[in-house]
Design an enzyme around this catalytic site. Structure first.
Site, PDB file in Angstrom:
ATOM      1  N   HIS A  20       2.916   5.878  38.124  1.00 23.12           N
ATOM      2  CA  HIS A  20       3.587   4.915  38.674  1.00 23.12           C
ATOM      3  C   HIS A  20       4.661   4.519  37.760  1.00 23.12           C
ATOM      4  O   HIS A  20       6.145   4.351  38.215  1.00 23.12           O
ATOM      5  CB  HIS A  20       2.522   3.651  38.801  1.00 23.12           C
ATOM      6  CG  HIS A  20       1.676   3.842  40.038  1.00 23.12           C
ATOM      7  ND1 HIS A  20       0.365   3.516  39.694  1.00 23.12           N
ATOM      8  CD2 HIS A  20       1.818   4.259  41.292  1.00 23.12           C
ATOM      9  CE1 HIS A  20      -0.504   3.826  40.823  1.00 23.12           C
ATOM     10  NE2 HIS A  20       0.339   4.122  41.986  1.00 23.12           N
ATOM     11  N   LYS A  46      -9.512  -0.418  50.724  1.00 26.29           N
ATOM     12  CA  LYS A  46      -9.999  -1.505  51.584  1.00 26.29           C
ATOM     13  C   LYS A  46     -10.834  -2.354  50.665  1.00 26.29           C
ATOM     14  O   LYS A  46     -11.097  -3.424  50.787  1.00 26.29           O
ATOM     15  CB  LYS A  46     -10.981  -0.872  52.924  1.00 26.29           C
ATOM     16  CG  LYS A  46     -10.203  -0.415  54.064  1.00 26.29           C
ATOM     17  CD  LYS A  46      -9.342  -1.483  54.530  1.00 26.29           C
ATOM     18  CE  LYS A  46      -8.196  -0.729  55.310  1.00 26.29           C
ATOM     19  NZ  LYS A  46      -6.871  -1.388  55.333  1.00 26.29           N
ATOM     20  N   ARG A  95       3.925  13.573  44.927  1.00 26.76           N
ATOM     21  CA  ARG A  95       3.266  14.363  43.601  1.00 26.76           C
ATOM     22  C   ARG A  95       3.191  15.845  44.399  1.00 26.76           C
ATOM     23  O   ARG A  95       3.322  16.614  43.383  1.00 26.76           O
ATOM     24  CB  ARG A  95       1.862  13.867  43.540  1.00 26.76           C
ATOM     25  CG  ARG A  95       1.882  12.568  42.664  1.00 26.76           C
ATOM     26  CD  ARG A  95       0.607  12.075  42.777  1.00 26.76           C
ATOM     27  NE  ARG A  95       0.175  11.490  44.205  1.00 26.76           N
ATOM     28  CZ  ARG A  95      -0.941  10.796  44.580  1.00 26.76           C
ATOM     29  NH1 ARG A  95      -1.660  10.228  43.505  1.00 26.76           N
ATOM     30  NH2 ARG A  95      -1.250  10.565  45.702  1.00 26.76           N
ATOM     31  N   SER A 133      -4.469   6.791  41.294  1.00 24.29           N
ATOM     32  CA  SER A 133      -5.245   5.712  40.796  1.00 24.29           C
ATOM     33  C   SER A 133      -6.862   5.723  41.263  1.00 24.29           C
ATOM     34  O   SER A 133      -7.561   5.227  40.536  1.00 24.29           O
ATOM     35  CB  SER A 133      -4.944   4.264  41.501  1.00 24.29           C
ATOM     36  OG  SER A 133      -3.637   3.841  40.950  1.00 24.29           O
TER      37      SER A 133
END
Ligand code: PNS
Length: 169
Positions: A20, A46, A95, A133
């Site tokens: 990022h 979620k 990516r 992540s």
């Protein structure tokens, strides 16, 4: 600033990685200001590891010395948020080909919701093309060393949450 060029860089950032950061720094070469927009509930993540408030606080701390980066939470539609911020440019990192379909769908949906918006895709440094992540969270949870993948402040938080291994310790 008159005619300030602002880009929105949206995402879940659970947590911010060097991938990022690479996209944020590349974007700063193109625009005057980057708004890092951290999604609350309106994202596919979620059950985030870090609450929205934690993700915002942590990401703000990482960019504390960079006045051209603003970090803000948002709920609801990204295009509505972009409009409120006076930004007509969304930046997303691509990516690999596997990212493309989802990103392309989102770009076209966003543009059909607000025809003024433009989306640009940026390629990260080759060394970050495998980084996400979710992988960082998984490796950290399992005790792996993620110090090469996230800024030191993020590493500290991962260590606090998961007790991740820190290089050299
Ligand atoms: O980093 P992520 O998790 O892939 O980011 C996804 C994000 C937050 C950019 C996307 O879920 C989003 O834009 N959410 C806001 C809600 C919205 O506008 N949905 C319609 C998008 S086409």
């Amino acid at each position: 600033m008159v005619d300030e060029r602002v880009a929105i860089y949206p995402g879940s950032f659970d947590p911010l990685t060097y991938g990022h950061d690479d996209i944020i720094r590349r974007s700063l070469r193109l625009v005057d200001r980057v708004v890092v927009a951290i999604a609350g509930s309106a994202t596919h993540v979620k059950d985030p590891t870090f609450s929205l408030a934690e993700r915002v606080e942590l990401t703000r701390a990482v960019y504390a010395e960079e006045p051209r980066v603003e970090v803000v939470p948002f709920e609801g539609l990204l295009v509505d948020f972009a409009r409120q911020q006076g930004a007509r440019l969304i930046v997303r990192g691509l990516r690999a080909v596997s990212d493309f379909e989802y990103e392309f769908q989102m770009a076209l949906m966003n543009r059909s919701l607000w025809p003024e918006i433009e989306v640009i895709f940026m390629a990260p440094a080759a060394s970050y093309t495998f980084l996400s992540s979710s992988l960082v969270r998984e490796v950290a949870r399992l005790g792996g060393d993620v110090s090469g993948f996230v800024p030191p402040l993020v590493l500290q938080e991962l260590v606090r949450v998961f007790g991740a291994v820190v290089a050299g310790e």
